[in-house]
Design an enzyme around this catalytic site. Structure first.
Site, short mmCIF file in Angstrom:
data_model
loop_
_atom_site.label_atom_id
_atom_site.label_comp_id
_atom_site.label_asym_id
_atom_site.label_seq_id
_atom_site.Cartn_x
_atom_site.Cartn_y
_atom_site.Cartn_z
N CYS A 196 -39.60 -57.70 3.79
CA CYS A 196 -40.98 -58.18 3.76
C CYS A 196 -41.38 -58.87 2.25
O CYS A 196 -41.90 -59.79 2.14
CB CYS A 196 -41.97 -57.24 4.08
SG CYS A 196 -41.71 -55.54 2.98
N ASP A 249 -49.51 -61.56 6.23
CA ASP A 249 -48.80 -60.52 6.43
C ASP A 249 -47.41 -60.72 7.10
O ASP A 249 -47.36 -61.49 8.14
CB ASP A 249 -49.56 -59.47 7.27
CG ASP A 249 -48.71 -58.12 7.80
OD1 ASP A 249 -47.69 -57.73 7.16
OD2 ASP A 249 -49.51 -57.13 8.31
N HIS A 292 -45.07 -58.83 8.38
CA HIS A 292 -44.79 -57.83 9.06
C HIS A 292 -44.95 -58.05 10.76
O HIS A 292 -45.39 -57.22 11.41
CB HIS A 292 -45.41 -56.38 8.84
CG HIS A 292 -45.06 -55.77 7.24
ND1 HIS A 292 -45.65 -56.19 6.52
CD2 HIS A 292 -44.10 -55.43 7.02
CE1 HIS A 292 -45.25 -55.78 5.27
NE2 HIS A 292 -44.22 -55.13 5.52
#
Lengths: 401, 117
Positions: free
Chosen positions: A89, A278, A280
């Protein structure tokens, strides 16, 4: 405008044709989610009013390149993982900040690999990713006019060191290796009017043979990364205002950081919340052959912008700024002086004119292999010499510098 | 702030020592440098330092960086009471403002956080 950007898994490269366009879509989902507030929203130096400029705001957020976990890419190194879910990430966030800098520049091909002594699957921090962007397999150094990446050390940005980027590029230019276009010479562009121009670059570089355009004399667009820790275990709230100021600067290129364990790419704020992209989400690797245009849909986040309380921020971050031109950098410097440095005890980082004498000499990154060797040598030498500066007395170590 | 040094040595002892070194070395500043509890950086062999008062914060930090053998490319962050001390400040000024009642200045160092999940 289109440009080719190399997404990677993070060690093999998938070319993506990223269309950077200002398309106005219907963002009904977004509209509900944003707070109905009079507070301005700042997205990388742009200010929006949620009530009157929603579609512009959402279009801006949507246009940012979004990098996520991918799966089913060809195994790293042949036998390694074929997905970076669970570990990549921060690297993805590094790709986003780099992509943003390239979007700003409207040029470029960037490749990114893992590096900085980390092995595949390890977790990264903001500084390490910044160093990867600087030294890693960026392949940006092949092009004389491509992005220069500067990563600050010990919370200190050194103007003189950044100037060396200009100097080196300028020298290359005037050695005739690069095309010239006969616009104005930079000596002619009223340097005395600019507060930060008296840095002696002309003197260092020698006489200007003949006028070069700004491009030809080698201004390299600069991605400035400032790794910081805004508190030992938690974000110290005294730094919230300074952090917000960073997003208001026209040079803002976002912030690498996150919540504990979760890396995000922060692009702005509204009131006391940060807005972020993000990584993720695991998407399928984009399958394509090198150079083939690829649908870029999965590289833009369609959903409503993520938000989180500033106070939940993990204190370890890297601030990013993109300076397109010398003037842009000068502007950044004076704004930093005013906004951050002036507040003596609340400053996030320091901006100094000269290279601190106690530091090892600054070596601008050139090719990754060259740089790595040089840094190691310096370190050994400095450790040896400082040992002599210590003497012990009783339980104390006495420093005589 | 949780200082291991403060926990392990009673206040009176620390204070007495602080007074002694301040009297004996008026131009030096007694500093305790400690690693943050949960950080991944190397431990210093020596935590107690007497430092020239005209040394800047940045100079001290660089010396500590060398002591823990961290390359310039590796992130190392320093704190005085959870705040970032300005690197150009002389230590005398930081000491004046932030020393504890035992007459020591406490500095904590940490590295970056890593992310992955």
């Amino acid at each position: 405008k289109s440009f080719v950007i190399y997404d990677s898994n993070p060690s093999s490269f998938v070319p993506v044709l990223a269309k950077y366009e200002n398309q106005i879509n219907v963002f009904s989902e977004f509209l509900e989610d944003l707070p109905d507030t009079n507070e301005p929203v700042w997205i990388l130096g742009e200010c929006y009013n949620v009530k009157t400029e929603k579609s512009e705001l959402l279009s801006d957020v949507h246009s940012k390149l979004w990098f996520t976990y991918r799966k089913k890419f060809s195994p790293i190194g042949g036998t390694g993982p074929s997905s970076d879910t669970g570990w990549g990430c921060m690297l993805r966030c590094g790709q986003m900040i780099l992509a943003q800098a390239l979007v700003c520049q409207h040029l470029g091909r960037a490749q990114m690999g893992v590096g900085e002594g980390k092995s595949v699957g390890e977790w990264y921090g903001p500084n390490t990713v910044a160093q990867v962007l600087k030294y890693g397999k960026l392949a940006l150094f092949d092009d004389w006019n491509s992005l220069a990446v500067y990563v600050s050390m010990d919370n200190t940005v050194v103007i003189e060191d950044i100037s060396k980027f200009f100097y080196l590029s300028w020298k290359q230019c005037c050695q005739g290796a690069w095309p010239r276009s006969g616009a104005y010479g930079w000596g002619e562009s009223q340097p005395s009017d600019r507060s930060w121009s008296g840095r002696g670059r002309a003197e260092e570089a020698g006489p200007v043979p003949y006028p070069c355009s700004q491009q030809a004399r080698g201004w390299r667009p600069l991605l400035l990364l400032i790794p910081l820790r805004m508190g030992i275990n938690n974000m110290n709230p005294v730094y919230i205002q300074a952090l917000k100021e960073c997003f208001k600067m026209p040079q803002s290129c976002g912030v690498l950081g996150g919540k504990p364990n979760l890396a995000y790419y922060f692009i702005g704020f509204i009131d006391d919340e940060l807005i972020y992209l993000d990584p993720h989400t695991t998407q399928l690797a984009v399958d394509s052959e090198t150079g083939t245009p690829v649908d870029d849909q999965s590289y833009h986040c369609q959903r409503s912008p993520h938000r989180m309380k500033i106070t939940s921020l993990e204190p370890s971050v890297a601030l990013g700024f993109f300076c397109r031109s010398e003037e842009d950098f000068d502007g950044w410097c004076s704004q930093v002086q005013q906004e951050l440095v002036r507040k003596r005890n609340l400053r996030l980082f320091e901006l100094v004119e000269k290279h601190p004498p106690h530091w090892p000499p600054f070596v601008p990154p050139t090719k990754p292999d060259v740089q790595t060797t040089g840094a190691g040598d310096l370190e050994a030498e400095f450790i040896e010499s400082t040992d002599k500066l210590f003497e012990s007395e009783e339980e104390f170590e006495i420093l005589n510098v | 702030m949780s200082s291991q040094y403060q926990h392990s040595i009673p206040f009176e002892v620390r204070r007495r020592e602080g007074e002694t070194v301040r009297a004996k070395y008026p131009n030096k500043i007694p500093i305790i440098v400690e690693r943050a509890a949960r950080s991944q950086v190397p431990e210093l062999e020596q935590n107690k330092y007497l430092v020239p008062s005209d040394l800047t914060v940045g100079q001290l930090f660089f010396l500590i960086r060398l002591r823990v053998s961290m390359r310039p490319e590796e992130a190392l962050f320093f704190f005085v009471k959870n705040s970032i001390p300005p690197s150009s400040s002389p230590l005398a000024a930081v000491y004046e403002e932030h020393h504890e009642e035992d007459l020591f200045l406490y500095i904590t160092y940490s590295n970056e956080s890593v992310y992955g999940a």
